[in-house]
Structures are given as C-alpha cells and as structure tokens.
Design an enzyme around this catalytic site. Structure first.
Site, short mmCIF file in Angstrom:
data_model
loop_
_atom_site.label_atom_id
_atom_site.label_comp_id
_atom_site.label_asym_id
_atom_site.label_seq_id
_atom_site.Cartn_x
_atom_site.Cartn_y
_atom_site.Cartn_z
CG HIS A 1 -1.98 0.96 1.28
ND1 HIS A 1 -1.80 2.25 1.73
CD2 HIS A 1 -3.30 0.86 0.94
CE1 HIS A 1 -2.95 2.90 1.67
NE2 HIS A 1 -3.88 2.10 1.19
CG ASP B 1 -0.35 -3.20 5.84
OD1 ASP B 1 -1.32 -3.21 6.61
OD2 ASP B 1 -0.33 -2.55 4.78
CD GLN C 1 -7.55 -4.72 3.01
OE1 GLN C 1 -8.62 -5.25 3.24
NE2 GLN C 1 -7.43 -3.40 2.85
CE LYS D 1 -8.87 -0.53 5.71
NZ LYS D 1 -7.86 -0.63 4.63
CB CYS E 1 -3.91 3.59 -1.76
SG CYS E 1 -5.12 4.91 -1.58
#
Length: 388
Positions: free
Chosen positions: A106, A183, A186, A209, A347
């Site tokens: 990202h 990261d 997701q 999220k 992004c």
C-alpha cells in the site's frame, strides 16, 4: 439505462476500505462512553478517568488475545494503519539502512520508503510478484545484504487478496539479522493472525476494517524485544517531569488524548470477532468469495486478478472488464444498482504495475460483516447487465 433500484437498501461490498455496518454493540459502546466515561484516561484519578482508562485496558487485552500478543502493553493505539506504519518505519529505519519490501504494498508503506530513499540514503528493494500475487522466497533471500535492517510486507494484498507466507518471511528476516514489519490492514479479523507464533517484530492494524470498530482507530504492535524510537512527543500523564517521552509502554508511543469513545467501539467490535471466532468468519467469507469468483469467471470479458479459484485468499476480488472503464463500472453499480464497490488504483500502484493494470485500474469488490450470498448474486446480475 436501468432505473436505480431505490427500493432496496445499499449492497455494501467495500469492506476492504472500511467495514459497514458495524455490529449494534459497537454503536452502543461509543454512545455509552461519550455519555458516561468520556474523561481523559491516564490523566486523572477521579472515577470517570479511571473508567476511561479501563476502556483502553480492556481493548488492549482483547486485541492481545485476537492477535496472539503476550503482553497487552506492547500494543500502542493509533488513529489508523497508516499512522502505525509510519511510526514503525520512521522509528526503526536509520540513514543508510537497506529495506526489503514487495510489489503488493500500500502507499502507506511505499511512500514512507520512497521518502527515506530521497532524504536519508536508505536503499529499498521491491520484490516482484506474479499475476496471482505470489512471491519467490528465493528471490527475497537473495535481496538481503549486510545493511538490511527491515523487511516490510502486507499479510494480504488490498488489490489481489493474495496471502503472503509471513511466517517464512519472518524466519528469513531473522536469519539475516533484520526485523519484520507486517501490515495487517486486510487480514486482522478476516483470517487468523499469530504474531507471537510467527515471531513478528512490528505489526500495524486498522480498527475500522475486519475488527469492526469505528474509523479513526488502529494500532501498532511493538515486540518487547525491540526498541522503537517515538515518532510523536507530548503529554502522556506519566513521568511528566521528564523532558523525554516516558520509558514505559504503551505511554512511550501514545502521546496526546486518545480516541476513548472510538476505542470503546473497537473493543465491542473485537469482542464480536472473538465470539464469532476468526476461523468461522474466514470460512463464511471464503464461501462468498468463491461464489463471486465462480460467477465472474462465467461472464465474457471479465479478467480476474489475484489467486486462482481454490487458492488461499482473503475476501477481496478485483477484476477488469474488456472495453469498460473501471471507474464507470463502479459508478454504474452505485447509481443504477445501489451496489457499493471501489475502482481505481486502490492506493497500491506497485501491485497494479505487477499485474499490468496501471493504465486501466480495476474494480474491487470485498466481502465482510453482513455480506450475504444474495448480495453477491445481486452484484453478479449487475455485472452481467453491464457486460452486455
């Protein structure tokens, strides 16, 4: 053009950007905290301030259970994943270091690294992926040098839905004396995460999220074996007589008044995930993802991005349509069919470059809390209509 179906509630398939709606308990927790516990935590000894502090403590403890963290104070709250990633990168990478990353990152990783290249002489190696988002671990190993200080990668691509072998990547990094930054934007709340088991040094995660909390929440896990330079300095309510940030965690990394109502909502969201279990959530989302993949494969002119059907992936399905602009497809889905998806670069230009969609962008549908088989079928019907 078909009349927009105003009689139906919006079909929300943009969970990779932010989850919506939230479980009812999330809204209730935010409202309750605003009304009853909205003092400044850690800054007073009166009853309301103590209750506010407990809100943060409870959420930290829940996150520790969910993410497999031994000590809750190793989790610092932030306002989002982007801030957490910046804290980790700028707090750990030093001038002249070498960093390894991937082509599926990202902008929250790519832009800080590119800034360090320009301003601090940091060298960065971006490991390519194939069209399914797979890394060649041998190529990753060849990228290490004597100056490699950090390996930073996503757990799952926000464009491709691919899942990286993070445990093996962690082993590679440590074998070469480097740390690993993960990261979880997701994956947290969508698929199992085991930070202690995988020996992860740093991990950034969103609250809004897969953890089902409000926007403006997130955090950074910092291994107790690793010292990270504070990125933000200011009041913490502890060691106030000292000119430097407190040495104790999490105060060292949490300057300023926290988003207590938001963290209360995050606590309720994490509790929902714990009660449902991540494994069950992953299985439900996998079923919907397979339904969507199977349906899109049968529509002429649709090109699917990411892992092939049957391969591990999160609930993200990106695609292009022959002779159709991605932004126009998303606009049509919204205005005519009341279906919310996302289109464009997401992004993550490096990932688009890797799969050859820099010029076209892609349409991204992503399932999550509240998504149903009917929602997926409605999207497929709309895509079939647009494809004609």
């Amino acid at each position: 053009m078909q009349q927009k179906q105003k009689d139906h509630a919006v079909i929300y398939l943009d969970h990779a950007a932010t989850s919506w709606p939230k479980p009812p308990a999330v809204y209730e927790a935010v409202q309750h905290t605003l009304e009853h516990d909205s003092a400044n935590p850690g800054r007073g000894s009166h009853a309301m301030a103590v209750r506010a502090s407990r809100v943060l403590f409870q959420c930290r403890r829940q996150l520790s259970t969910l993410l497999d963290v031994r000590n809750p104070v190793d989790i610092a709250f932030t306002s989002n994943t982007t801030l957490a990633l910046n804290m980790a990168i700028f707090g750990y990478v030093q001038p002249g270091d070498h960093v390894i990353s991937t082509m599926t990152e990202h902008n929250s990783v790519w832009r800080p690294l590119e800034h360090l290249k320009r301003t601090a002489g940091v060298q960065v190696s971006y490991i390519p992926v194939d069209e399914q988002g797979r890394l060649d671990l041998a190529e990753v190993e060849r990228a290490f040098t004597s100056k490699t200080r950090l390996l930073v990668c996503n757990h799952s691509s926000n464009l491709l839905g691919s899942i990286l072998p993070v445990e093996q990547l962690s082993q590679l990094a440590h074998r070469h004396g480097a740390a690993i930054l993960l990261d979880l934007a997701q994956s947290a709340g969508h698929i199992p995460v085991a930070l202690q088991q995988w020996e992860i040094d740093l991990a950034a995660f969103p609250g809004h999220k897969g953890l089902l909390g409000p926007q403006g929440t997130g955090g950074l896990y910092i291994s107790s074996a690793l010292e990270l330079a504070p990125w933000i300095y200011g009041g913490t309510g502890s060691q106030s007589e000292e000119p430097d940030q407190p040495s104790v965690r999490p105060d060292r990394y949490e300057a300023g008044t926290p988003n207590t109502p938001g963290i209360a909502g995050l606590s309720a969201g994490v509790q929902h995930v714990l009660e449902q279990t991540v494994q069950r959530i992953a299985e439900q989302e996998q079923q919907l993802t397979m339904q969507l993949l199977d349906g899109l494969q049968q529509i002429k002119g649709v090109r699917l991005l990411g892992p092939a059907a049957g391969q591990p992936r999160t609930g993200i399905v990106s695609f292009t349509m022959q002779q159709q602009d991605a932004a126009q497809v998303a606009f049509t889905l919204d205005r005519e069919f009341n279906i919310a998806v996302r289109a464009g670069m997401h992004c993550t230009p490096l990932a688009h470059r890797a799969v050859g969609t820099m010029d076209t962008g892609a349409v991204r549908a992503s399932v999550g809390y509240g998504s149903t088989s009917e929602h997926v079928e409605r999207l497929l019907e709309a895509i079939r209509h647009i494809a004609k």
